[in-house]
Design a protein around this motif. Structure first.
Motif, PDB file in Angstrom:
ATOM      1  N   GLU A  85       0.802  -1.222   0.000  1.00 46.45           N
ATOM      2  CA  GLU A  85       0.000   0.000   0.000  1.00 46.45           C
ATOM      3  C   GLU A  85       0.833   1.269   0.000  1.00 46.45           C
ATOM      4  N   TYR A  86       1.961   1.311   0.726  1.00 48.91           N
ATOM      5  CA  TYR A  86       2.814   2.500   0.769  1.00 48.91           C
ATOM      6  C   TYR A  86       1.980   3.741   1.113  1.00 48.91           C
ATOM      7  N   ARG A  87       1.322   3.697   2.252  1.00 47.97           N
ATOM      8  CA  ARG A  87       0.305   4.700   2.583  1.00 47.97           C
ATOM      9  C   ARG A  87       0.825   6.126   2.618  1.00 47.97           C
ATOM     10  N   ALA A  88       1.971   6.347   3.260  1.00 48.89           N
ATOM     11  CA  ALA A  88       2.485   7.710   3.361  1.00 48.89           C
ATOM     12  C   ALA A  88       2.880   8.248   1.990  1.00 48.89           C
ATOM     13  N   LEU A  89       3.483   7.415   1.180  1.00 50.48           N
ATOM     14  CA  LEU A  89       3.870   7.827  -0.166  1.00 50.48           C
ATOM     15  C   LEU A  89       2.642   8.092  -1.022  1.00 50.48           C
ATOM     16  N   VAL A  90       1.638   7.235  -0.924  1.00 48.65           N
ATOM     17  CA  VAL A  90       0.385   7.450  -1.657  1.00 48.65           C
ATOM     18  C   VAL A  90      -0.232   8.788  -1.274  1.00 48.65           C
ATOM     19  N   ALA A  91      -0.254   9.104   0.030  1.00 49.65           N
ATOM     20  CA  ALA A  91      -0.836  10.364   0.494  1.00 49.65           C
ATOM     21  C   ALA A  91      -0.120  11.555  -0.136  1.00 49.65           C
ATOM     22  N   LEU A  92       1.209  11.487  -0.190  1.00 49.94           N
ATOM     23  CA  LEU A  92       1.981  12.582  -0.792  1.00 49.94           C
ATOM     24  C   LEU A  92       1.659  12.719  -2.279  1.00 49.94           C
ATOM     25  N   LEU A  93       1.586  11.601  -2.980  1.00 47.47           N
ATOM     26  CA  LEU A  93       1.351  11.635  -4.418  1.00 47.47           C
ATOM     27  C   LEU A  93      -0.057  12.126  -4.760  1.00 47.47           C
ATOM     28  N   VAL A  94      -1.044  11.634  -4.035  1.00 43.65           N
ATOM     29  CA  VAL A  94      -2.417  12.077  -4.293  1.00 43.65           C
ATOM     30  C   VAL A  94      -2.565  13.564  -4.002  1.00 43.65           C
ATOM     31  N   ALA A  95      -1.927  14.039  -2.944  1.00 42.58           N
ATOM     32  CA  ALA A  95      -1.996  15.458  -2.602  1.00 42.58           C
ATOM     33  C   ALA A  95      -1.397  16.329  -3.699  1.00 42.58           C
ATOM     34  N   ARG A  96      -0.535  15.760  -4.511  1.00 43.68           N
ATOM     35  CA  ARG A  96       0.074  16.504  -5.612  1.00 43.68           C
ATOM     36  C   ARG A  96      -0.594  16.212  -6.940  1.00 43.68           C
ATOM     37  N   GLY A  97      -1.788  15.638  -6.882  1.00 48.53           N
ATOM     38  CA  GLY A  97      -2.613  15.501  -8.076  1.00 48.53           C
ATOM     39  C   GLY A  97      -2.433  14.241  -8.881  1.00 48.53           C
ATOM     40  N   PHE A  98      -1.749  13.241  -8.330  1.00 45.99           N
ATOM     41  CA  PHE A  98      -1.538  11.995  -9.057  1.00 45.99           C
ATOM     42  C   PHE A  98      -2.621  10.968  -8.757  1.00 45.99           C
ATOM     43  N   ALA A  99      -2.999  10.207  -9.779  1.00 45.30           N
ATOM     44  CA  ALA A  99      -3.672   8.932  -9.559  1.00 45.30           C
ATOM     45  C   ALA A  99      -2.559   7.923  -9.314  1.00 45.30           C
ATOM     46  N   VAL A 100      -2.698   7.091  -8.282  1.00 48.57           N
ATOM     47  CA  VAL A 100      -1.603   6.214  -7.867  1.00 48.57           C
ATOM     48  C   VAL A 100      -2.032   4.755  -7.978  1.00 48.57           C
TER      49      VAL A 100
END
Length: 295
Positions: A85-100
């Motif tokens: 899941e890589y939750r913290a990394l996913v949170a950073l990426l989504v906050a910057r507008g990425f679909a992950v």
């Protein structure tokens, strides 16, 4: 207990979800970040890999980020791997507008199937072949997701961890308009040889393979490793990055502060993602548009 665990592992490997006809979303969106189960293609026409998809609010289209997980030569450990899941990394990426997208790969966890990334034994390890096999699995998931209406066709980012990072280096030959950047956290294979810290199987073979990947590389790579990584320590990681660069690859190598008790897993933690924050911000910037040639 070991015998029973092995039976369970073999059962999982022998009975994957054989339903490539059911590719795509396989459930409703949930929390956090519109979390949704997906099935994506693999190099085995009969097996769809399990994946998690996360998205910002709205319809998009969003830039795509794919996170490629670590691996192991141990068959039982692979079979028991939980969905990454890589939750913290996913949170950073989504906050910057990425679909992950966070896909499993063949031979891992609930996806099961044949382990196509096998590097072989320590003395005869074929790191170039295993890296290309990982890259193939990443590429299939990436290309499938790019066909979705909510995903942009350009500017994708591949974030690889350990063996996933090694596969990302092998994918650096991709079209830079399609894959804008690769971020590799402690990429490599053969670390912790025989489960001993700071021991690597056939390190010279690994260095040679990094040079092979660099020959065809077109996508810029941000190479990150923590000071307390005992799989691929900063000094050796720098040698790998230098081998990749000297063959033609473009690399921004950064050694980061120690994180937790084992820096190799920094990408999986909030503290690790925070420590890498500035480097991630640089690598995630939108690619500059290519200027049209004057007639």
């Amino acid at each position: 207990m070991r015998f029973s665990a092995l039976i369970v592992a073999l059962f999982v490997l022998a009975t994957p979800a054989r339903a490539q006809s059911a590719l795509g979303a396989s459930g409703a969106e949930g929390e956090p970040f519109r979390r949704q189960d997906w099935r994506v293609p693999t190099s085995d026409a009969g097996i769809a890999a399990r994946a998690l998809l996360f998205r910002p609010p709205g319809e998009g289209p969003f830039r795509l980020a794919l996170i490629a997980h670590a691996s192991t030569q141990n068959v039982l450990r692979r079979a028991q791997m939980p969905q990454p899941e890589y939750r913290a990394l996913v949170a950073l990426l989504v906050a910057r507008g990425f679909a992950v997208l966070v896909p499993e790969r063949l031979g891992h966890g609930a996806t099961g199937g044949r382990y196509v990334e096998d590097q072989g034994g320590c003395d005869e390890a074929d790191y170039a072949r295993s890296g290309r096999a990982t890259a193939e699995e990443i590429s299939r998931a990436l290309e499938f997701q790019r066909t979705q209406d909510f995903v942009r066709k350009d500017g994708a980012v591949v974030v690889g961890h350990s063996a996933g990072g090694w596969g990302a280096l092998a994918l650096a030959h991709a079209d830079p308009k399609t894959v804008a950047a690769i971020i590799a956290f402690a990429p490599g294979r053969g670390g912790h040889a025989n489960d001993f810290p700071n021991q690597i199987c056939a390190p010279h073979t690994l260095l040679a393979a990094a040079g092979e990947f660099g020959k065809t590389a077109r996508v810029p790579v941000t190479w990150l490793v923590a000071a307390n990584d005992t799989y691929f320590a900063p000094a050796f990681s720098r040698q790998l990055a230098d081998a990749f660069r000297s063959s033609g690859g473009k690399v921004d190598f950064r050694a980061l502060p120690a994180v937790g008790s084992e820096g190799h897993w920094m990408i999986e933690t909030e503290a690790g993602v925070k420590a890498a924050g500035a480097e991630l911000e640089r690598a995630l910037k939108s690619p500059k548009p290519v200027a049209a040639k004057k007639p």
